[in-house]
Scaffold this motif. Structure first.
Motif, PDB file in Angstrom:
ATOM      1  N   ALA A   1       0.502   3.864  -2.992  1.00 38.97           N
ATOM      2  CA  ALA A   1       0.145   5.272  -2.817  1.00 38.97           C
ATOM      3  C   ALA A   1       1.073   6.168  -3.632  1.00 38.97           C
ATOM      4  O   ALA A   1       0.630   7.125  -4.282  1.00 38.97           O
ATOM      5  N   LYS A   2       2.368   5.859  -3.637  1.00 40.18           N
ATOM      6  CA  LYS A   2       3.322   6.673  -4.403  1.00 40.18           C
ATOM      7  C   LYS A   2       3.047   6.586  -5.902  1.00 40.18           C
ATOM      8  O   LYS A   2       3.143   7.588  -6.622  1.00 40.18           O
TER       9      LYS A   2
ATOM     10  N   HIS B   1      -8.595  10.011   7.137  1.00 37.44           N
ATOM     11  CA  HIS B   1      -8.249   9.637   5.761  1.00 37.44           C
ATOM     12  C   HIS B   1      -8.810   8.287   5.343  1.00 37.44           C
ATOM     13  O   HIS B   1      -8.786   7.976   4.148  1.00 37.44           O
TER      14      HIS B   1
ATOM     15  N   HIS C   1       0.040   8.721  -6.562  1.00 32.74           N
ATOM     16  CA  HIS C   1       0.402  10.141  -6.550  1.00 32.74           C
ATOM     17  C   HIS C   1       1.014  10.559  -7.887  1.00 32.74           C
ATOM     18  O   HIS C   1       0.754  11.664  -8.389  1.00 32.74           O
TER      19      HIS C   1
ATOM     20  N   LEU D   1       0.715   7.299   3.907  1.00 32.97           N
ATOM     21  CA  LEU D   1      -0.340   6.977   2.956  1.00 32.97           C
ATOM     22  C   LEU D   1      -0.654   8.185   2.078  1.00 32.97           C
ATOM     23  O   LEU D   1      -0.607   8.115   0.853  1.00 32.97           O
ATOM     24  N   ASN D   2      -1.004   9.303   2.724  1.00 30.43           N
ATOM     25  CA  ASN D   2      -1.238  10.566   2.019  1.00 30.43           C
ATOM     26  C   ASN D   2      -2.262  10.425   0.894  1.00 30.43           C
ATOM     27  O   ASN D   2      -2.071  10.906  -0.224  1.00 30.43           O
ATOM     28  N   LEU D   3      -3.335   9.738   1.205  1.00 30.08           N
ATOM     29  CA  LEU D   3      -4.478   9.590   0.318  1.00 30.08           C
ATOM     30  C   LEU D   3      -5.746   9.580   1.165  1.00 30.08           C
ATOM     31  O   LEU D   3      -5.725   9.152   2.320  1.00 30.08           O
TER      32      LEU D   3
ATOM     33  N   THR E   1      -5.372  11.704  -5.599  1.00 32.16           N
ATOM     34  CA  THR E   1      -5.359  12.130  -4.195  1.00 32.16           C
ATOM     35  C   THR E   1      -6.434  11.424  -3.373  1.00 32.16           C
ATOM     36  O   THR E   1      -6.416  11.515  -2.144  1.00 32.16           O
TER      37      THR E   1
ATOM     38  N   LEU F   1      -3.310  -0.419   6.351  1.00 33.69           N
ATOM     39  CA  LEU F   1      -3.685   0.942   5.976  1.00 33.69           C
ATOM     40  C   LEU F   1      -3.695   1.863   7.193  1.00 33.69           C
ATOM     41  O   LEU F   1      -3.217   3.006   7.137  1.00 33.69           O
TER      42      LEU F   1
ATOM     43  N   ASP G   1      -1.310   5.158   7.715  1.00 33.55           N
ATOM     44  CA  ASP G   1      -1.899   6.473   7.943  1.00 33.55           C
ATOM     45  C   ASP G   1      -1.342   7.093   9.219  1.00 33.55           C
ATOM     46  O   ASP G   1      -1.034   8.295   9.264  1.00 33.55           O
TER      47      ASP G   1
ATOM     48  N   PHE H   1       0.810  -1.206   0.000  1.00 35.47           N
ATOM     49  CA  PHE H   1       0.000   0.000   0.000  1.00 35.47           C
ATOM     50  C   PHE H   1       0.851   1.267   0.000  1.00 35.47           C
ATOM     51  O   PHE H   1       0.470   2.274  -0.614  1.00 35.47           O
TER      52      PHE H   1
ATOM     53  N   ILE I   1      -8.913   7.484   1.502  1.00 35.94           N
ATOM     54  CA  ILE I   1      -9.175   6.106   1.105  1.00 35.94           C
ATOM     55  C   ILE I   1     -10.550   5.663   1.588  1.00 35.94           C
ATOM     56  O   ILE I   1     -10.916   5.876   2.748  1.00 35.94           O
TER      57      ILE I   1
END
Length: 589
Positions: free
Chosen positions: A225-226, A293, A229, A258-260, A234, A249, A253, A221, A262
């Protein structure tokens, strides 16, 4: 050009200026600069007024006229499937094998490489190679090749699993084993299992396979995520999850890796992964994984199968495989093929009120009471429904739930929606359902040409009818279904508009259905604010407005000015998630 802001005296942490900003805000669609404080948009507007938010510590970034738009929403993807070969014992074959001999060579090489007690878990297998070479894709083939090895081979879409006799014995599968309600144990003519397991039956084998550790899922994951991106994503929906995946996940986070945004959809009925604690999750355990998130208020299941297996649930017969049975529920014959309104029928009428061809993994009664129960609990139901009859059933089940529970329930989602009928697009709209189009294949290619041959021309020309969804003002969105057909968002966005092959392949130089494309403005709205609506996040993201999260992307050209057939050449220069830069193209050159 208007400037929207909260108060005129706040100081921005960050200002992006000298940009061409398409806000997807109908009241003020264009801007030149954007001010950010924390993770929120402070103001959007012309360059001079936004610079009024500059303080002593404000960082100002000149984008030199680059095009900016809200971040993309991928409403159907499986990063764990895509990256399992890198982070687990699954052996991924990056080059799709073109022959049975090639698959044999790969398996024999793995047999030499791995300790004899290890599983061979590999794929994707190529069922078409067996058909073309006139060979049986069954346990006899594997028994000759690797008779004593524990083995599981899967197809690219995770709808079919193949194993050998040794593994059948290990899993306790015999001719007396019953099919699960959501899948099929394929059998020889004498009734003995032939090693093929379709849909939810796969988990009969997966239940005896080694569990993948949480740390491995974290690796999948995090890298997933990268990669998202880099495509400008997003927000995303990750589907077919269980507790180890949810745990991964949650931990990512917590570590800010993670920076999404979800939506984590739990696998229902063990369609792809085993979920032994399903009812604990439904009762409330899922709340442990919720954060700002992550939303785990969702379940996903296969209502029907896939076209290559001819297991989608269709109103009309396929052009190939004329011996397919008409069905009721799971593989039962139907004698009444009339089209009825299921929502008006009692749950005891079952699905025999309207027949179909192919495979469906629920009886209509089961589908109705399941959707009603999830709707009452406030849990979104995402139903894989490729065939037109599958979509028809699902819309009918949601209509029934709305009548019982009221109209304020979750926005349930039709996944894929390849051949949803126009009348069901309207019914889905009126039931406040989300119509999701995936995978990214809505252009002429070798794959779609093969799919078209399964249907008559009228049905083939309507495949993925997002033009109709737009015209009917339905709630629709898009998903990649990565890794089923790669992660190629800019090819897909071009084809949303042109319905033509973005690679300019001369063999497929024609349109996939006349007048079925969107305008680029409509496509952008579907990828942004419509995607946010599909996640119940439209008040938080999906457009660039003061007070919303600062989720946006910077591109190398203006999508509204370039030629339609150049959209595929778009490059993401930066991806900003909640005010923080999570991708910069310069770091990857």
């Amino acid at each position: 050009m208007n400037t929207t802001h909260q108060t005129p005296h706040e100081t921005a942490d960050l200002i992006y200026r000298n940009a061409t900003i398409y806000t997807v805000n109908t009241e003020s669609p264009w801007a030149e600069a954007i001010a950010i404080r924390g993770n929120k948009i402070l103001a959007v507007g012309d360059g001079e007024s936004i610079l009024a938010y500059q303080g002593e510590t404000t960082k100002v970034i000149n984008l030199n006229g680059a095009f900016v738009m809200p971040g993309i929403h991928d409403m159907h993807c499986h990063p764990d499937w895509a990256l399992a070969g890198e982070f687990s014992y699954y052996q991924h074959w990056p080059q799709f094998p073109q022959s049975v001999k090639e698959m044999e060579d790969k398996l024999l090489a793995l047999d030499k490489e791995l300790p004899e007690d290890d599983w061979i878990y590999a794929g994707p297998i190529n069922p078409f190679a067996f058909q073309q070479e006139g060979l049986g894709m069954d346990c006899h083939w594997l028994d000759k090749l690797l008779p004593h090895r524990k083995i599981a081979l899967i197809d690219g879409g995770h709808h079919t699993l193949l194993t050998n006799s040794t593994t059948l014995t290990l899993a306790g599968i015999t001719e007396d084993s019953l099919d699960p309600s959501n899948g099929c144990i394929i059998r020889f003519e004498d009734g003995k299992p032939n090693g093929l397991f379709q849909e939810g039956a796969q988990t009969l084998i997966k239940a005896v396979m080694p569990e993948i550790p949480v740390k491995d899922f974290m690796g999948m994951f995090a890298k997933g995520a990268k990669l998202l991106h880099a495509q400008g994503i997003t927000s995303a929906k990750f589907l077919h999850l269980n507790t180890p995946r949810l745990t991964a996940l949650r931990e990512l986070d917590r570590q800010q890796r993670l920076n999404l945004k979800i939506e984590a959809s739990i696998s229902w009925k063990d369609d792809v992964v085993c979920v032994p604690d399903r009812w604990e999750l439904m009762a409330g355990k899922r709340f442990e994984f919720m954060s700002d998130h992550i939303n785990a208020n969702s379940v996903k299941f296969y209502l029907d199968g896939i076209p290559p297996n001819r297991t989608t649930f269709e109103k009309s017969q396929f052009n190939l495989g004329g011996t397919l049975p008409r069905i009721k529920g799971n593989k039962f014959e139907v004698h009444d093929h009339r089209d009825h309104d299921h929502a008006a029928m009692s749950e005891h009428s079952s699905c025999c009120l309207s027949g179909g061809f192919g495979v469906v993994n629920f009886t209509f009664a089961e589908l109705c009471v399941m959707v009603e129960d999830m709707d009452r609990r406030g849990i979104r139901v995402v139903a894989h429904a490729i065939g037109d009859q599958a979509a028809h059933w699902y819309v009918s089940a949601v209509e029934r739930a709305r009548k019982i529970n009221g109209n304020q329930g979750p926005r349930h989602q039709i996944a894929h929606s390849n051949s949803i009928l126009n009348k069901d697009i309207k019914r889905a709209r009126d039931a406040n359902m989300i119509i999701e189009f995936s995978p990214q294949m809505w252009w002429p290619s070798q794959i779609t040409a093969a799919l078209w041959r399964l249907y008559d021309k009228e049905k083939a020309d309507r495949y993925w009818p997002f033009r109709e969804a737009e015209d009917e003002n339905a709630f629709y969105c898009f998903g990649s279904d990565w890794p089923v057909h790669g992660l190629q968002w800019w090819n897909a966005i071009e084809a949303m508009v042109t319905r033509r092959n973005p690679n300019k392949d001369p063999e497929f130089d024609y349109s996939m259905g006349e007048n079925m494309g969107l305008s680029i403005e409509e496509a952008i709205r579907a990828l942004t604010i419509r995607g946010a609506y599909a996640m119940n996040n439209e008040d938080r993201t999906g457009s660039l407005e003061a007070g919303k999260d600062a989720d946006f992307i910077v591109l190398n050209h203006n999508l509204l000015e370039i030629a339609q057939d150049e959209i595929h050449s778009t490059q993401v220069l930066r991806t900003i998630f909640e005010g923080a830069e999570v991708y910069n193209q310069k770091d990857h050159q």
